[in-house]
Enzyme design. Structure first.
Site, short mmCIF file in Angstrom:
data_model
loop_
_atom_site.label_atom_id
_atom_site.label_comp_id
_atom_site.label_asym_id
_atom_site.label_seq_id
_atom_site.Cartn_x
_atom_site.Cartn_y
_atom_site.Cartn_z
N ASP A 42 0.87 -1.19 0.00
CA ASP A 42 0.00 0.00 0.00
C ASP A 42 0.90 1.23 0.00
O ASP A 42 1.72 1.41 0.89
CB ASP A 42 -0.89 -0.04 1.25
N ASP A 57 -3.82 2.48 -5.23
CA ASP A 57 -2.51 2.50 -4.56
C ASP A 57 -2.18 1.23 -3.80
O ASP A 57 -1.28 1.23 -2.97
CB ASP A 57 -2.39 3.73 -3.65
N GLU A 58 -2.91 0.14 -4.05
CA GLU A 58 -2.50 -1.09 -3.38
C GLU A 58 -2.68 -2.33 -4.23
O GLU A 58 -3.47 -2.36 -5.17
CB GLU A 58 -3.14 -1.22 -2.00
P1 DGT Z 1 -1.98 5.87 3.91
O1 DGT Z 1 -2.17 4.64 3.09
O2 DGT Z 1 -2.70 5.83 5.20
O3 DGT Z 1 -0.55 6.28 4.07
O4 DGT Z 1 -2.67 7.08 3.13
P2 DGT Z 1 -3.36 7.13 1.70
O5 DGT Z 1 -3.63 8.56 1.38
O6 DGT Z 1 -2.54 6.40 0.68
O7 DGT Z 1 -4.73 6.41 2.00
P3 DGT Z 1 -5.43 5.20 1.26
O8 DGT Z 1 -4.45 4.12 0.94
O9 DGT Z 1 -6.60 4.85 2.11
O10 DGT Z 1 -6.01 5.83 -0.06
C1 DGT Z 1 -5.31 5.95 -1.28
C2 DGT Z 1 -5.70 7.22 -2.01
O11 DGT Z 1 -7.13 7.25 -2.22
C3 DGT Z 1 -5.41 8.49 -1.23
O12 DGT Z 1 -4.09 8.98 -1.43
C4 DGT Z 1 -6.46 9.43 -1.71
C5 DGT Z 1 -7.64 8.56 -2.02
N1 DGT Z 1 -8.62 8.61 -0.90
C6 DGT Z 1 -8.58 7.89 0.25
N2 DGT Z 1 -9.60 8.21 1.05
C7 DGT Z 1 -10.32 9.14 0.39
C8 DGT Z 1 -11.53 9.87 0.71
O13 DGT Z 1 -12.14 9.73 1.77
N3 DGT Z 1 -11.97 10.73 -0.25
C9 DGT Z 1 -11.33 10.92 -1.45
N4 DGT Z 1 -11.81 11.76 -2.34
N5 DGT Z 1 -10.20 10.25 -1.77
C10 DGT Z 1 -9.70 9.39 -0.86
CA CA Z 2 -2.15 4.17 0.86
CA CA Z 3 -4.83 2.07 -0.07
#
Ligand code: DGT
Ligand code: CA
Ligand code: CA
Length: 377
Positions: free
Chosen positions: A19, A119-120
């Site tokens: 991820d 992203d995963e």
């Molecule tokens: P992490 O994995 O906790 O380091 O952080 P992220 O940002 O990679 O989170 P993840 O893996 O849940 O989600 C991947 C991408 O999906 C993130 O960079 C932006 C998008 N995303 C996640 N949650 C939301 C949301 O609630 N709303 C929107 N519009 N996009 C989201």
């Molecule tokens: Ca992520």
């Molecule tokens: Ca993810």
């Protein structure tokens, strides 16, 4: 379950989840390294007022201030008041491109590869590790190094005997972490974690569990299974029980490939100049062509997408008589389509994109010619 692999009987599968960390925000940091130490917030602007919309994601600096995915932008701005923070609009097309590049690397580490979301991805490594979690640890390190060296991105990786454990392991040390959970350690790894870490335990079910005195995965594992079935119904009750024990037999499954490959970009300035547009098209065609070769496909349809000065979108496409994977063919058709489009519209072009679709798999054709070739020998 026993898995047979190359004549040896393996006790367990070896499954890895990768991820990418704070994905959209990390990609923005990479594009603009001066953002690195600042809070970076990637937003989905709804466009109604200047600040209406939600936070898509934020880097870990911004998270320290309490900024989270899904939060209203005005609230994130309030949390970052008086801080030198960066708020950016989402650039989904670009994140997709970066995602494709990373996934191409990850694919190389898997016997079976399954991308989940942008992203995963799950990687079944059973065969190439001969079921060894030590070998999997080494491979996972190598994978992380390669993603860092080639894409300058960090990810968090979990390794376990199934998808459920791999996913929770990946979440265990974030960002830039690696957690390996061997089969014999699964129950003790899961036991102290909050039940919310289990897939399917959202706010509602979490609340119900709380009222039953279930806080950790271990509490859930010890809970009487009949009582779980009474509280949550048969299907969910049984799922929760087996999840709490880290049991999950879902296979890693190759997903159908996307139906098209496309690239789009914004011109330096709005234009109707065929030469300037063609130059950009040549670059886009090159990028698309690289993906075509990587995927080992041929395309039968070429499309052109143009966003005009008034933001309206036009597209044109052409079907080939026979499948092709030739860059020159792609460029020629894309240019022909631009010519046609400019004849038909009067406005200037702001963004231009190239798309190929209607794929045939190259491999199968190759196998067939191999076969025919062999007969003569
Ligand atoms: P992490 O994995 O906790 O380091 O952080 P992220 O940002 O990679 O989170 P993840 O893996 O849940 O989600 C991947 C991408 O999906 C993130 O960079 C932006 C998008 N995303 C996640 N949650 C939301 C949301 O609630 N709303 C929107 N519009 N996009 C989201
Ligand atoms: Ca992520
Ligand atoms: Ca993810």
């Amino acid at each position: 379950m026993v898995f047979v692999c190359g004549g040896t009987h393996l006790e367990s599968r070896v499954i890895t989840l990768v991820d990418l960390d704070y994905f959209y925000a990390q990609v923005e940091e990479r594009r603009n390294p001066s953002f690195r130490d600042k809070p970076v917030v990637v937003c989905v602007y709804s466009g109604r007022t200047e600040d209406s919309g939600a936070v898509s994601t934020a880097n870990y600096v911004a998270r320290e201030f309490g900024v989270k995915s899904g939060m209203p932008i005005f609230l994130a701005k309030r949390k970052l008041k008086d801080v030198d923070a960066v708020f950016l609009p989402m650039d989904h097309a670009f994140y997709e491109e970066v995602s494709d590049d990373v996934m191409a690397i990850l694919r190389g580490f898997a016997d079976i590869f399954e991308q989940v979301g942008i992203d995963e991805a799950y990687l079944d490594m059973t065969r190439r590790t001969s079921g060894s979690f030590e070998a999997a640890y080494e491979l996972a390190q190598q994978l992380r190094e390669e993603v860092k060296a080639r894409e300058n991105l960090t990810c968090s990786v979990g390794v376990g005997p199934n998808k459920l454990v791999a996913k929770i392991a990946a979440d265990f040390q974030k960002p830039d972490g690696l957690t390996v959970v061997k089969p014999e350690r699964v129950e003790s790894f899961l036991a102290p974690l909050p039940v919310k870490r289990l897939m399917g335990v959202g706010t509602k079910i979490g609340k119900m569990m709380e009222s039953l005195g279930i806080e950790t995965v271990g509490d859930l594992a010890r809970y009487d299974v009949q009582a779980l079935i009474e509280a949550f119904g048969r299907n969910l009750g049984i799922y929760l029980r087996s999840a709490s024990l880290g049991i999950d037999e879902a296979p890693v499954q190759e997903r159908g490939e996307p139906e098209s490959i496309s690239r789009i970009s914004t011109l330096k300035e709005d234009s109707r100049d065929l030469e300037a547009i063609s130059e950009r098209i040549a670059e886009l065609c090159k990028d698309v062509h690289v993906k075509v070769l990587e995927r080992n496909v041929s395309f039968r349809s070429v499309g052109l997408i143009a966003v005009l000065t008034d933001m309206s979108i036009r597209s044109r496409s052409k079907t080939l008589e026979s499948p092709s994977r030739d860059l020159e063919v792609l460029k020629d058709i894309a240019n022909e389509l631009v010519g046609r489009l400019l004849d038909e519209v009067e406005l200037e072009v702001r963004r231009i994109g190239v798309k190929v679709s209607r794929f045939t798999q190259q491999e199968k054709q190759k196998a067939l010619t191999d076969f025919i070739g062999n007969r003569g020998r």
